[in-house]
Design an enzyme around this catalytic site. Structure first.
Site, PDB file in Angstrom:
ATOM      1  N   ASP A 298       2.965 -30.631  -2.134  1.00 57.98           N
ATOM      2  CA  ASP A 298       4.356 -29.884  -1.945  1.00 57.98           C
ATOM      3  C   ASP A 298       5.207 -31.400  -1.600  1.00 57.98           C
ATOM      4  O   ASP A 298       4.643 -32.268  -1.386  1.00 57.98           O
ATOM      5  CB  ASP A 298       4.209 -28.867  -0.696  1.00 57.98           C
TER       6      ASP A 298
ATOM      7  N   ASP B  25       0.343 -19.743  -4.026  1.00 59.08           N
ATOM      8  CA  ASP B  25      -0.366 -20.376  -3.167  1.00 59.08           C
ATOM      9  C   ASP B  25       0.173 -19.647  -1.755  1.00 59.08           C
ATOM     10  O   ASP B  25       1.127 -19.053  -1.510  1.00 59.08           O
ATOM     11  CB  ASP B  25       0.122 -21.651  -2.858  1.00 59.08           C
TER      12      ASP B  25
ATOM     13  N   CYS C  49     -20.172  -7.976  -3.704  1.00 56.39           N
ATOM     14  CA  CYS C  49     -19.620  -9.072  -3.831  1.00 56.39           C
ATOM     15  C   CYS C  49     -20.398 -10.318  -3.738  1.00 56.39           C
ATOM     16  O   CYS C  49     -21.299 -10.151  -3.217  1.00 56.39           O
ATOM     17  CB  CYS C  49     -18.425  -9.285  -2.565  1.00 56.39           C
TER      18      CYS C  49
ATOM     19  N   CYS D 228     -20.187 -13.330  -2.834  1.00 55.08           N
ATOM     20  CA  CYS D 228     -20.007 -14.376  -1.982  1.00 55.08           C
ATOM     21  C   CYS D 228     -21.211 -14.496  -0.840  1.00 55.08           C
ATOM     22  O   CYS D 228     -21.800 -13.356  -0.736  1.00 55.08           O
ATOM     23  CB  CYS D 228     -18.802 -14.565  -1.173  1.00 55.08           C
TER      24      CYS D 228
ATOM     25  N   CYS E  45     -21.209 -11.731   1.854  1.00 54.96           N
ATOM     26  CA  CYS E  45     -21.562 -10.392   1.180  1.00 54.96           C
ATOM     27  C   CYS E  45     -23.189 -10.320   0.891  1.00 54.96           C
ATOM     28  O   CYS E  45     -23.711  -9.406   1.101  1.00 54.96           O
ATOM     29  CB  CYS E  45     -20.708 -10.071   0.285  1.00 54.96           C
TER      30      CYS E  45
ATOM     31  N   HIS F  36     -15.440 -15.303   1.713  1.00 57.87           N
ATOM     32  CA  HIS F  36     -15.000 -14.197   1.126  1.00 57.87           C
ATOM     33  C   HIS F  36     -13.753 -13.830   0.766  1.00 57.87           C
ATOM     34  O   HIS F  36     -13.606 -13.295  -0.440  1.00 57.87           O
ATOM     35  CB  HIS F  36     -15.665 -13.223   1.916  1.00 57.87           C
TER      36      HIS F  36
HETATM   37  C1  LIG Z   1       4.087 -26.066  -2.389  1.00 63.28           C
HETATM   38  C2  LIG Z   1       5.290 -26.013  -2.059  1.00 63.28           C
HETATM   39  C3  LIG Z   1       6.387 -26.878  -2.857  1.00 63.28           C
HETATM   40  O1  LIG Z   1       7.686 -26.858  -2.231  1.00 63.28           O
HETATM   41  C4  LIG Z   1       8.265 -27.532  -1.602  1.00 63.28           C
HETATM   42  O2  LIG Z   1       7.747 -28.596  -1.248  1.00 63.28           O
HETATM   43  N1  LIG Z   1       9.321 -26.795  -0.948  1.00 63.28           N
HETATM   44  C5  LIG Z   1       9.168 -25.434  -0.601  1.00 63.28           C
HETATM   45  N2  LIG Z   1       8.403 -25.063  -0.025  1.00 63.28           N
HETATM   46  C6  LIG Z   1       8.344 -23.675   0.280  1.00 63.28           C
HETATM   47  C7  LIG Z   1       7.323 -23.158   0.939  1.00 63.28           C
HETATM   48  C8  LIG Z   1       7.161 -21.679   1.342  1.00 63.28           C
HETATM   49  N3  LIG Z   1       6.436 -21.070   1.989  1.00 63.28           N
HETATM   50  C9  LIG Z   1       6.948 -19.750   2.062  1.00 63.28           C
HETATM   51  N4  LIG Z   1       6.447 -18.576   2.465  1.00 63.28           N
HETATM   52  C10 LIG Z   1       5.276 -18.601   3.376  1.00 63.28           C
HETATM   53  N5  LIG Z   1       8.341 -19.855   1.448  1.00 63.28           N
HETATM   54  C11 LIG Z   1       8.351 -21.037   0.959  1.00 63.28           C
HETATM   55  C12 LIG Z   1       9.596 -21.580   0.114  1.00 63.28           C
HETATM   56  C13 LIG Z   1       9.747 -23.007  -0.030  1.00 63.28           C
HETATM   57  C14 LIG Z   1      10.734 -23.554  -0.523  1.00 63.28           C
HETATM   58  O3  LIG Z   1      11.758 -22.832  -0.986  1.00 63.28           O
HETATM   59  N6  LIG Z   1      10.479 -24.969  -0.860  1.00 63.28           N
HETATM   60 ZN   LIG Z   2     -17.976 -11.299  -0.173  1.00 65.69          ZN
END
Ligand SMILES: C=CCOC(=O)Nc1nc2cc3[nH]c(NC)nc3cc2c(=O)[nH]1
Ligand SMILES: [Zn+2]
Length: 371
Positions: free
Chosen positions: A102, A276, A314, A316, A319, A345
């Site tokens: 990220d 993710d 399952c 894993c 299980c 799991h």
């Molecule tokens: C891997 C991520 C790469 O994204 C970024 O670096 N910037 C970014 N991350 C987010 C992460 C979020 N998690 C959720 N909910 C749990 N909403 C999200 C929204 C964003 C977002 O608008 N920007």
């Molecule tokens: Zn399992």
């Protein structure tokens, strides 16, 4: 196939037109320098260079093609330059398949104390020792390069929910300016890619403008940001009813931070390819197991003499070799093995869900059934 290469990616061959209701659902393959990613894909979160309580080889046995690393944590400790000197994050954590990092923006806003957002970037104090850092489109992109990330994320500002139209507009425009700087700072190489992140909150004209700004930068893929931030599933799906269609059909679409199985299914039906979420790992450590019978809270006393596995079919380790009674006990006494088995799991469950979704799309069948 969708390939992340420098050459114009081939038109994504939709393996099979999914069932009418799911005409936007698509199954595909992303080709990268570190291997293929079968989509729709779920990416386990490896925040500090490890998927918590899992060996990387165990993560691989669950079927994950790609995991996520967090720039914010790794830049603070052990430091991006150090990871680079040690051979990069793949070598450091012994994960040879694709890695998505990220850009750090989201984590800075949620984790660091005292921060200041300027046009330049975000100035903040480390939540570890209070030392001062700056994350900008340029520094975030460089840090992700030093980590050796397969898929680099543009530096964006996640617009909070709720936001007024004006707030969402200026936030989206900042993200567009930062996306341009992120793209310029990206060192493009075959088999590596950079994804832009569109914002615009729940306002469709802002989402469109964000998409147009980012499509101009010709990213290898696109993420839909600013969702799963408290708006709820109904509003999230309302945005997803149109936002994926604003993005190039032949490039991967990534919905960050999502989600529970039902969220994933609904988002795939609306054209999302990548996900993710910390739910399978974090809730596993907290004693919640996802099963075809629903979520099992293993700490519940009704399991203390239950000699059956979480799921009889399952594959894993939890299980195959252990009972709910044993898992109940391990989690109650906070034994590390409890976190390991529950996590394993849940990751297996999420990967099985994605496999079944990919199969149903390829056979043109609908897949409402799974939850
Ligand atoms: C891997 C991520 C790469 O994204 C970024 O670096 N910037 C970014 N991350 C987010 C992460 C979020 N998690 C959720 N909910 C749990 N909403 C999200 C929204 C964003 C977002 O608008 N920007
Ligand atoms: Zn399992």
């Amino acid at each position: 196939e969708v390939s992340i290469t420098k050459f114009p990616a081939d038109e994504r061959k939709i393996i099979a037109k999914a069932h009418d209701k799911y005409k936007k659902a698509r199954a595909g393959i992303i080709n990268t320098r570190h291997g293929q990613i079968h989509t729709p894909a779920f990416m386990p979160v490896g925040t500090k260079g490890t998927v918590k309580a899992m060996l990387p080889e165990s993560v691989q046995t669950t079927g994950a093609d790609i995991i996520l690393g967090n720039t914010y944590h790794l830049m603070l400790q052990p430091g991006a330059k150090r990871v680079f000197k040690l051979g990069g994050l793949h070598k450091f954590m012994n994960w040879s398949k694709p890695l998505l990092t990220d850009s750090g923006g989201f984590q800075v806003m949620s984790l660091s104390k005292l921060r200041k957002i300027t046009e330049e970037g975000v100035i903040f104090n480390s939540h570890i020792d209070g030392s001062k850092f700056m994350l900008s489109p340029e520094s975030s992109t460089e840090i992700q390069y030093l980590l050796g990330s397969t898929i680099t994320m543009a530096f964006d500002e996640c617009t909070p929910y709720p936001s007024t139209y004006e707030q969402a507009k200026s936030s989206m425009e900042l993200t567009s300016r930062w996306a341009k700087r992120s793209r310029k700072a990206f060192y493009s190489r075959d088999g590596y890619g950079q994804f832009g992140i569109i914002q615009g909150s729940i306002y469709n004209d802002l989402r469109l403008k964000s998409a147009l700004d980012l499509i101009e930068l010709d990213f290898e893929g696109y993420a839909i940001g600013g969702l799963a931030v408290g708006e709820g599933q109904e509003l999230m799906f309302k945005v997803l009813d149109y936002a994926p269609d604003l993005l190039p059909i032949n490039k991967p679409r990534y919905l960050m931070g999502v989600g529970k199985p039902a969220d994933i299914i609904g988002a795939v039906q609306r054209g999302i390819d990548m996900f993710d979420c910390v739910i399978p790992t974090r809730s596993g450590r907290n004693g919640q197991a996802f099963t075809k019978y629903g979520v099992v809270n293993i700490r519940n006393s009704k399991y203390k003499e239950d000699n059956t596995p979480l799921e009889e079919d399952c594959l894993c380790p939890a299980c195959k070799n252990y009972t709910k009674a044993y898992l109940h006990y391990l989690v109650k006494v906070k034994e590390i093995l409890g976190a390991m088995l529950m996590t394993w799991h849940n990751l297996m469950y999420f990967q099985k869900l994605m496999l079944r979704i990919r199969e149903y799309i390829a056979q043109g069948k609908d897949f409402d059934f799974i939850s």
